[in-house]
Design an enzyme around this catalytic site. Sequence first.
Site, PDB file in Angstrom:
ATOM      1  N   ASN A 168     -31.944   0.962  23.767  1.00 44.92           N
ATOM      2  CA  ASN A 168     -31.366   2.273  24.825  1.00 44.92           C
ATOM      3  C   ASN A 168     -31.712   3.553  24.155  1.00 44.92           C
ATOM      4  O   ASN A 168     -32.188   4.530  24.590  1.00 44.92           O
ATOM      5  CB  ASN A 168     -30.278   2.117  25.070  1.00 44.92           C
ATOM      6  CG  ASN A 168     -29.745   1.328  25.990  1.00 44.92           C
ATOM      7  OD1 ASN A 168     -28.615   0.579  26.476  1.00 44.92           O
ATOM      8  ND2 ASN A 168     -30.122   0.895  26.752  1.00 44.92           N
ATOM      9  N   TRP A 169     -32.469   3.385  22.468  1.00 40.89           N
ATOM     10  CA  TRP A 169     -32.625   4.646  21.783  1.00 40.89           C
ATOM     11  C   TRP A 169     -33.945   5.063  22.526  1.00 40.89           C
ATOM     12  O   TRP A 169     -34.087   5.700  22.915  1.00 40.89           O
ATOM     13  CB  TRP A 169     -33.225   4.407  20.666  1.00 40.89           C
ATOM     14  CG  TRP A 169     -31.489   4.072  19.938  1.00 40.89           C
ATOM     15  CD1 TRP A 169     -30.923   3.281  18.779  1.00 40.89           C
ATOM     16  CD2 TRP A 169     -30.676   5.479  19.934  1.00 40.89           C
ATOM     17  NE1 TRP A 169     -29.676   3.852  18.503  1.00 40.89           N
ATOM     18  CE2 TRP A 169     -29.128   4.840  18.997  1.00 40.89           C
ATOM     19  CE3 TRP A 169     -29.974   6.265  20.078  1.00 40.89           C
ATOM     20  CZ2 TRP A 169     -28.313   5.691  18.222  1.00 40.89           C
ATOM     21  CZ3 TRP A 169     -29.271   7.788  19.394  1.00 40.89           C
ATOM     22  CH2 TRP A 169     -27.978   6.554  19.108  1.00 40.89           C
ATOM     23  N   ASP A 179     -24.367  -3.982  33.539  1.00 36.27           N
ATOM     24  CA  ASP A 179     -25.665  -3.500  33.626  1.00 36.27           C
ATOM     25  C   ASP A 179     -25.427  -2.636  35.388  1.00 36.27           C
ATOM     26  O   ASP A 179     -24.439  -3.234  36.269  1.00 36.27           O
ATOM     27  CB  ASP A 179     -26.815  -4.339  33.591  1.00 36.27           C
ATOM     28  CG  ASP A 179     -28.118  -3.720  33.845  1.00 36.27           C
ATOM     29  OD1 ASP A 179     -28.310  -2.784  33.589  1.00 36.27           O
ATOM     30  OD2 ASP A 179     -28.457  -4.838  34.125  1.00 36.27           O
TER      31      ASP A 179
HETATM   32  C1  FPP Z   1     -26.880  -0.279  32.073  1.00 30.99           C
HETATM   33  O1  FPP Z   1     -27.090  -0.056  33.038  1.00 30.99           O
HETATM   34  C2  FPP Z   1     -25.575   0.950  31.587  1.00 30.99           C
HETATM   35  C3  FPP Z   1     -25.590   1.336  30.139  1.00 30.99           C
HETATM   36  C4  FPP Z   1     -26.985   1.262  29.262  1.00 30.99           C
HETATM   37  C5  FPP Z   1     -24.823   2.001  29.453  1.00 30.99           C
HETATM   38  C6  FPP Z   1     -22.941   1.644  29.832  1.00 30.99           C
HETATM   39  C7  FPP Z   1     -22.553   2.725  29.446  1.00 30.99           C
HETATM   40  C8  FPP Z   1     -21.509   2.931  30.204  1.00 30.99           C
HETATM   41  C9  FPP Z   1     -20.616   2.085  31.189  1.00 30.99           C
HETATM   42  C10 FPP Z   1     -20.858   4.953  29.774  1.00 30.99           C
HETATM   43  C11 FPP Z   1     -19.992   4.544  28.468  1.00 30.99           C
HETATM   44  C12 FPP Z   1     -19.404   2.974  28.211  1.00 30.99           C
HETATM   45  C13 FPP Z   1     -18.292   3.529  26.769  1.00 30.99           C
HETATM   46  C14 FPP Z   1     -17.660   2.093  26.492  1.00 30.99           C
HETATM   47  C15 FPP Z   1     -18.172   4.922  26.398  1.00 30.99           C
HETATM   48  P1  FPP Z   1     -28.432   0.707  33.335  1.00 30.99           P
HETATM   49  O2  FPP Z   1     -28.376   2.333  33.027  1.00 30.99           O
HETATM   50  O3  FPP Z   1     -29.859   0.056  32.719  1.00 30.99           O
HETATM   51  O4  FPP Z   1     -29.031   0.623  35.286  1.00 30.99           O
HETATM   52  P2  FPP Z   1     -29.924   0.549  35.845  1.00 30.99           P
HETATM   53  O5  FPP Z   1     -30.063  -1.201  34.827  1.00 30.99           O
HETATM   54  O6  FPP Z   1     -29.585   0.182  37.001  1.00 30.99           O
HETATM   55  O7  FPP Z   1     -30.818   1.470  35.021  1.00 30.99           O
END
Ligand code: FPP
Length: 247
Positions: free
Chosen positions: A73-74, A25
């Site tokens: 996440n969708w 996260d």
């Molecule tokens: C959460 O951060 C992260 C995600 C929803 C996606 C995780 C993806 C990656 C690390 C890159 C791709 C991974 C692979 C395995 C290919 P957030 O966007 O919710 O952060 P925030 O809470 O600060 O907004």
Amino acid sequence: MSFNNNKQHGLDPALIPRHVAIIMDGNGRWAKKRALNRIRGHEKGLEAVRAIVRVCRELKILVLTLYAFSTENWQRPAAEIAGLMRLLKKFLVQERAELVESNIRLSVIGQPDRLPDNVQKALRQTMDATAQNDGSILNLALSYGGRTEIVEMVRSVAGKVAHGKIRTQDINEALVESHLYTKGIPELDLLIRTSGEMRISNFLLWQLAYAEIFVTPTLWPDFSADEFIDILKQFQLRDRRFGKVLP
Ligand code: FPP
């Protein structure tokens, strides 16, 4: 790096967790702090993924489960979803050779059939290319939801009862486990969540029963192999009682 090197990291080889899961996260906040697009945060997050996959292999951790995309996440903006899918595909193509070379098998939990066709194809190709690897498992949670996993398990078990394949009295923990996405994967030992949030966020609801949980304030793109090793050191100091009183 050999197994003996664990000692050099100050780790006890006998207490290396078999299965580690990570809620990665903080990519969005990392980008926001730098006035960058959220996708830049995910891109930087992908570099952290590569570093952690490598250190897990060096430490001989059997399974690393990464929460890469949740069912929730969708609901993110289409452009962010497209960016994440592009990164996922890039990872699956670019890392294929290294995964094969490192004897790591790629597996997936969740509903990969909901992913775009081109991502599904790359996923299938990397899973096929690594299918014979028996060193360790990189397990990606993709379109994963813990509640959905439990609903699907109940549907499957109920269907077998309805068809007379199993009896109600045969339903036990082992049977439930054998109908989860994680069937056959060692018990979860350690969950790490970055960016300081004290939430499970619908991740591995059944599997977390006796896992040790560590939450670090570090945002995922800043998470390093050194911090991972530091958490493993703290994990090795924990008294895992599994509900019992130790002698
Ligand atoms: C959460 O951060 C992260 C995600 C929803 C996606 C995780 C993806 C990656 C690390 C890159 C791709 C991974 C692979 C395995 C290919 P957030 O966007 O919710 O952060 P925030 O809470 O600060 O907004």
